[in-house]
Design a protein around this motif. Sequence first.
Motif, mmCIF file in Angstrom:
data_model
loop_
_atom_site.group_PDB
_atom_site.id
_atom_site.type_symbol
_atom_site.label_atom_id
_atom_site.label_comp_id
_atom_site.label_asym_id
_atom_site.label_seq_id
_atom_site.Cartn_x
_atom_site.Cartn_y
_atom_site.Cartn_z
ATOM 1 N N UNK A 44 -90.599 -13.424 -102.525
ATOM 2 C CA UNK A 44 -91.051 -14.282 -101.329
ATOM 3 C C UNK A 44 -89.606 -14.868 -100.734
ATOM 4 N N UNK A 45 -88.665 -15.370 -101.514
ATOM 5 C CA UNK A 45 -87.716 -15.776 -100.823
ATOM 6 C C UNK A 45 -86.840 -14.665 -99.981
ATOM 7 N N UNK A 46 -86.625 -13.464 -100.562
ATOM 8 C CA UNK A 46 -86.254 -12.399 -100.001
ATOM 9 C C UNK A 46 -86.721 -11.911 -98.704
ATOM 10 N N UNK A 47 -87.921 -12.070 -98.705
ATOM 11 C CA UNK A 47 -88.804 -11.652 -97.527
ATOM 12 C C UNK A 47 -88.444 -12.679 -96.430
ATOM 13 N N UNK A 48 -88.389 -13.985 -96.866
ATOM 14 C CA UNK A 48 -88.026 -15.126 -95.714
ATOM 15 C C UNK A 48 -86.749 -15.026 -95.353
ATOM 16 N N UNK A 77 -93.670 -22.713 -100.130
ATOM 17 C CA UNK A 77 -92.906 -23.888 -100.443
ATOM 18 C C UNK A 77 -91.754 -23.538 -101.489
ATOM 19 N N UNK A 78 -92.147 -23.018 -102.467
ATOM 20 C CA UNK A 78 -91.455 -22.636 -103.681
ATOM 21 C C UNK A 78 -89.964 -21.882 -103.014
ATOM 22 N N UNK A 79 -90.513 -20.879 -102.332
ATOM 23 C CA UNK A 79 -89.139 -19.926 -101.778
ATOM 24 C C UNK A 79 -88.459 -20.832 -100.829
ATOM 25 N N UNK A 82 -86.023 -22.897 -103.007
ATOM 26 C CA UNK A 82 -85.287 -22.208 -103.506
ATOM 27 C C UNK A 82 -83.892 -21.822 -102.371
ATOM 28 N N UNK A 83 -84.327 -21.327 -101.398
ATOM 29 C CA UNK A 83 -83.173 -21.138 -100.307
ATOM 30 C C UNK A 83 -82.509 -22.150 -99.846
ATOM 31 N N UNK A 89 -80.332 -21.136 -96.437
ATOM 32 C CA UNK A 89 -81.078 -21.596 -95.233
ATOM 33 C C UNK A 89 -81.089 -22.988 -94.970
ATOM 34 N N UNK A 90 -81.216 -23.684 -93.897
ATOM 35 C CA UNK A 90 -81.139 -25.130 -93.626
ATOM 36 C C UNK A 90 -82.155 -25.174 -92.897
#
Length: 171
Positions: A44-48, A77-79, A82-83, A89-90
Motif C-alpha cells: 500500500x505505501x509503495x503504491x501511494x 491511513x496506515x500507509x 508509515x510514509x 511524503x509530507x
Amino acid sequence: MRTKKTNYLCPIIEEMNKVELSSKQRELIERLGVSHEKSGIPPAPSRILGLLMVSPELALSFDSIRETLNLSKSATSNALNMLLTMNRIEYITHPGDRKRYFKNRLVSWREEAKTAFERITQVSAILEEVLENRPKNTPEFNENLRDAISFMRFMNQHLPELYLKWEKSKD
C-alpha cells in the motif's frame, strides 16, 4: 425494524475523489510500487508513492488516494502514517479546509542525499568497530567486511565530489 439508509451520493462523491489516470500512468504506478516493495516497503505505501509520483496533481487528499488506489480507509491511513514517519511524503493544508493533502518529498532529495552520505559514514564507523571485535578465525568473512568498509569510505569520499560536478554541469 430499522432499515439502513442508503446514501445515493456516495458513488458520485467517490468518483469525484478518483484521480484521472491513463492506463500507462496506472502501469507506471504499479511498476514504481513493485520497485518500492523490492526495497522493503509494503504494497500500500509503495503504491501511494507511485501515485504521488505519477499523478497530474502534486498533492492528493486522503480520499483521492484511497479511491484511486482502491484501498480501505485503514490501509490508506496506515500507509500514509508509515510514509510520513519515513519522511517520504509530507502534507499541506489549505486555509478553511480541514483536509490534509499529501505530496511526495522529491523536492527535498538533496537533503536526503546529504543524509545518506552521513549514514554511510556512520555505518562504516560501526562496521570498523565490528571488524576490530571479530574473531580472527573467520578470515573470509572479515575480508568481505573490510571490503565493504573500504567501499563505503570510497563512496563517501567521491559522492560529494560527483554531486558538485553535477551541480556545475547544470549551469
